[in-house]
Motif scaffolding. Structure first.
Motif, PDB file in Angstrom:
ATOM      1  N   LEU A  53      -3.678  -8.928  -3.967  1.00 17.39           N
ATOM      2  CA  LEU A  53      -3.711  -9.189  -5.286  1.00 17.39           C
ATOM      3  C   LEU A  53      -4.125  -7.688  -5.826  1.00 17.39           C
ATOM      4  CD1 LEU A  53      -5.824 -12.447  -5.043  1.00 17.39           C
ATOM      5  CD2 LEU A  53      -3.237 -12.169  -4.839  1.00 17.39           C
ATOM      6  N   GLN A  54      -4.874  -6.884  -5.494  1.00 15.87           N
ATOM      7  CA  GLN A  54      -5.336  -5.632  -5.923  1.00 15.87           C
ATOM      8  C   GLN A  54      -4.048  -4.654  -6.107  1.00 15.87           C
ATOM      9  OE1 GLN A  54      -7.713  -3.112  -3.001  1.00 15.87           O
ATOM     10  NE2 GLN A  54      -7.130  -4.615  -1.508  1.00 15.87           N
ATOM     11  N   TYR A  55      -2.955  -4.762  -5.530  1.00 16.27           N
ATOM     12  CA  TYR A  55      -1.679  -3.860  -5.814  1.00 16.27           C
ATOM     13  C   TYR A  55      -0.699  -4.488  -6.728  1.00 16.27           C
ATOM     14  CZ  TYR A  55      -3.761  -1.739  -2.008  1.00 16.27           C
ATOM     15  OH  TYR A  55      -4.567  -1.115  -0.954  1.00 16.27           O
ATOM     16  N   THR A  58       0.632  -1.198  -0.029  1.00 15.92           N
ATOM     17  CA  THR A  58       0.091   0.056  -0.159  1.00 15.92           C
ATOM     18  C   THR A  58       0.855   1.173  -0.127  1.00 15.92           C
ATOM     19  OG1 THR A  58      -0.147  -0.117   2.451  1.00 15.92           O
ATOM     20  CG2 THR A  58      -2.027  -0.982   1.003  1.00 15.92           C
ATOM     21  N   PRO A 115      -8.669 -13.659  -3.243  1.00 17.27           N
ATOM     22  CA  PRO A 115      -9.659 -12.600  -3.976  1.00 17.27           C
ATOM     23  C   PRO A 115     -10.946 -12.254  -3.354  1.00 17.27           C
ATOM     24  CG  PRO A 115      -9.422 -14.947  -4.817  1.00 17.27           C
ATOM     25  CD  PRO A 115      -8.731 -14.876  -3.656  1.00 17.27           C
ATOM     26  N   ASN A 140      -0.642  -1.748 -12.412  1.00 14.17           N
ATOM     27  CA  ASN A 140       0.355  -1.452 -11.132  1.00 14.17           C
ATOM     28  C   ASN A 140       1.690  -1.462 -11.678  1.00 14.17           C
ATOM     29  OD1 ASN A 140      -1.656  -0.075  -9.979  1.00 14.17           O
ATOM     30  ND2 ASN A 140      -2.155  -1.704  -8.747  1.00 14.17           N
ATOM     31  N   ASP A 180      -3.529 -18.081  -7.277  1.00 11.58           N
ATOM     32  CA  ASP A 180      -4.206 -16.768  -7.130  1.00 11.58           C
ATOM     33  C   ASP A 180      -3.316 -15.517  -7.156  1.00 11.58           C
ATOM     34  OD1 ASP A 180      -6.829 -18.012  -7.019  1.00 11.58           O
ATOM     35  OD2 ASP A 180      -6.846 -17.951  -4.652  1.00 11.58           O
ATOM     36  N   SER A 210      -3.213 -12.761 -10.188  1.00 10.77           N
ATOM     37  CA  SER A 210      -3.266 -11.127  -9.936  1.00 10.77           C
ATOM     38  C   SER A 210      -2.973 -10.272 -10.979  1.00 10.77           C
ATOM     39  CB  SER A 210      -2.723 -10.977  -8.309  1.00 10.77           C
ATOM     40  OG  SER A 210      -1.286 -11.093  -8.763  1.00 10.77           O
ATOM     41  N   ASP A 259      -8.222  -6.435   3.004  1.00 12.52           N
ATOM     42  CA  ASP A 259      -6.702  -6.074   2.831  1.00 12.52           C
ATOM     43  C   ASP A 259      -6.036  -7.194   1.926  1.00 12.52           C
ATOM     44  OD1 ASP A 259      -7.298  -8.267   4.708  1.00 12.52           O
ATOM     45  OD2 ASP A 259      -6.084  -7.368   6.320  1.00 12.52           O
ATOM     46  N   ASN A 260      -6.666  -7.797   1.011  1.00 17.62           N
ATOM     47  CA  ASN A 260      -5.607  -8.716  -0.042  1.00 17.62           C
ATOM     48  C   ASN A 260      -4.783  -7.664  -0.593  1.00 17.62           C
ATOM     49  OD1 ASN A 260      -6.249  -8.483  -2.917  1.00 17.62           O
ATOM     50  ND2 ASN A 260      -8.462  -8.278  -1.934  1.00 17.62           N
ATOM     51  N   THR A 298      -1.678  -6.064  -9.929  1.00 11.40           N
ATOM     52  CA  THR A 298      -2.339  -6.099 -11.144  1.00 11.40           C
ATOM     53  C   THR A 298      -1.173  -5.640 -12.232  1.00 11.40           C
ATOM     54  OG1 THR A 298      -2.976  -3.716 -11.126  1.00 11.40           O
ATOM     55  CG2 THR A 298      -4.557  -5.584 -10.390  1.00 11.40           C
ATOM     56  N   ASP A 328     -11.910  -8.388   0.336  1.00  7.19           N
ATOM     57  CA  ASP A 328     -12.012  -7.194   0.020  1.00  7.19           C
ATOM     58  C   ASP A 328     -11.411  -6.069   0.774  1.00  7.19           C
ATOM     59  OD1 ASP A 328     -13.611  -7.745  -2.307  1.00  7.19           O
ATOM     60  OD2 ASP A 328     -15.364  -7.562  -1.464  1.00  7.19           O
TER      61      ASP A 328
END
Length: 324
Positions: free
Chosen positions: A147-149, A109, A139, A154, A189, A193, A144-145, A151, A142
């Motif tokens: 995977l969203q960072y 983050t 996944p 990014n 997983d 990502s 504090d995973n 991609t 929603d």
């Protein structure tokens, strides 16, 4: 400045700094240099995560200089349990209060720290433990995973990047051992990502081997080395499976041999039992003839003896069956 660690960094990072793809030899030297420095010079203990923004052009000793120029890392990370954000590294341990965020989440983050200086650089994300499937690489989480960072959007500004860990996280503090299938799903997983399974590595020192990085991708599937803490180089999954079969075959052979021995022993026991029965029968006949010759009185004791004989014989038969 401590001369020995500085010269070690120069030596470890002295080759292979221009990458079209991840060069495993270069990655091995780089990860070994960074992890050694973090433990010995920064004084970081236990699990931690680190992101390093490494230039791939210019002075080959740049990383060594950057690591030495970072100040106050131990106080920020160990004493205050805060996220350290330097000029070229971000490092954190798991949060021990509040939301209890994992180290990987706390580091990723803060990647925007590098947003103005990513071109021609290599992004190394290192975690001592592999990400957990319950939170970090889930996944469906929603909150504090990580995977969203990870991609492609990014990561693409770097062009070259890798996610590295040392120890497979298979024994949580609470609960039982994590099943290997779950570990495989977690790795998949993580790769899906946008990071790509081919950009995930486990870098560690197996017993009786040197420190080395191993790819977590093997023919587009998860490598055994990345889900098994007991993995040794040269011992792939298929070989272990064959070894298990050979072990079962040897066990079955021993079992059959034992069964044959038991059958032979049972045969001898039955033969001995029959012989003893014949001997007792002859003995009772002799006693009966003697009693008849004496004129009587012993028939009751003979019957009682016969009943006891039946009882003992029945007990032996019942006991034999129950032991089987």
């Amino acid at each position: 400045m401590n001369l020995l660690p500085w010269m070690m960094l120069v030596f470890l990072l002295s080759a292979g700094t221009n990458l079209a793809d991840v060069d495993v030899d270069w990655l091995t030297r780089t990860v070994q240099a960074i992890t050694t420095h973090v433990r010995s010079q920064y004084g970081i203990t236990g699990h931690y995560c680190l992101a390093a923004n490494i230039p791939l052009s210019g002075d080959q000793n740049t990383l060594g200089k950057m690591l030495w120029e970072e100040r106050g890392v131990k106080d920020t990370v160990e004493t205050q349990n805060q996220v350290y954000t330097g000029n070229s590294i971000v490092i954190a341990k798991p949060e021990n209060k509040g939301q209890n965020y994992h180290a990987e989440f706390r580091v990723l983050t803060n990647l925007q720290k590098f947003s103005g200086n990513r071109k021609n650089n290599f992004l190394l994300i290192y975690s001592f433990l592999s990400p957990c499937g319950q939170r970090c690489a889930n996944p469906n989480n929603d909150n504090d995973n990580i995977l969203q960072y990870l991609t492609k959007e990014n990561l693409s500004p770097w062009g070259n990047y890798a996610f590295v860990f040392t120890t497979v996280f298979d024994k949580p503090r609470r609960g039982g051992i994590i099943h290997k299938k779950t570990l495989i799903n977690t790795m998949q997983d993580l790769g899906n990502s946008g990071l790509g399974l081919e950009n995930i590595y486990r870098c560690f020192k197996p017993e009786n081997f040197g420190f080395q990085c191993y790819s977590c991708s093997s023919e587009q599937t998860v490598s055994e080395v990345c889900v098994d803490n007991n993995f040794k180089p040269g011992q792939g999954g298929s070989r272990n499976i064959l070894g298990d079969n050979r072990g079962r075959d040897r066990h079955s052979s021993r079992s059959r041999s034992s069964s044959r021995r038991r059958d032979n022993n049972r045969g001898r026991d039955r033969h001995s039992s029959k012989k003893r029965g014949r001997d007792r029968s002859r003995s009772r006949s002799q006693i009966r003839r003697r009693d008849e010759n004496r004129g009587g009185g012993g028939s009751r004791s003979i019957n009682t003896g016969r009943d006891r004989g039946r009882s003992r014989s029945s007990s032996r038969r019942r006991g034999y069956v129950s032991r089987d």
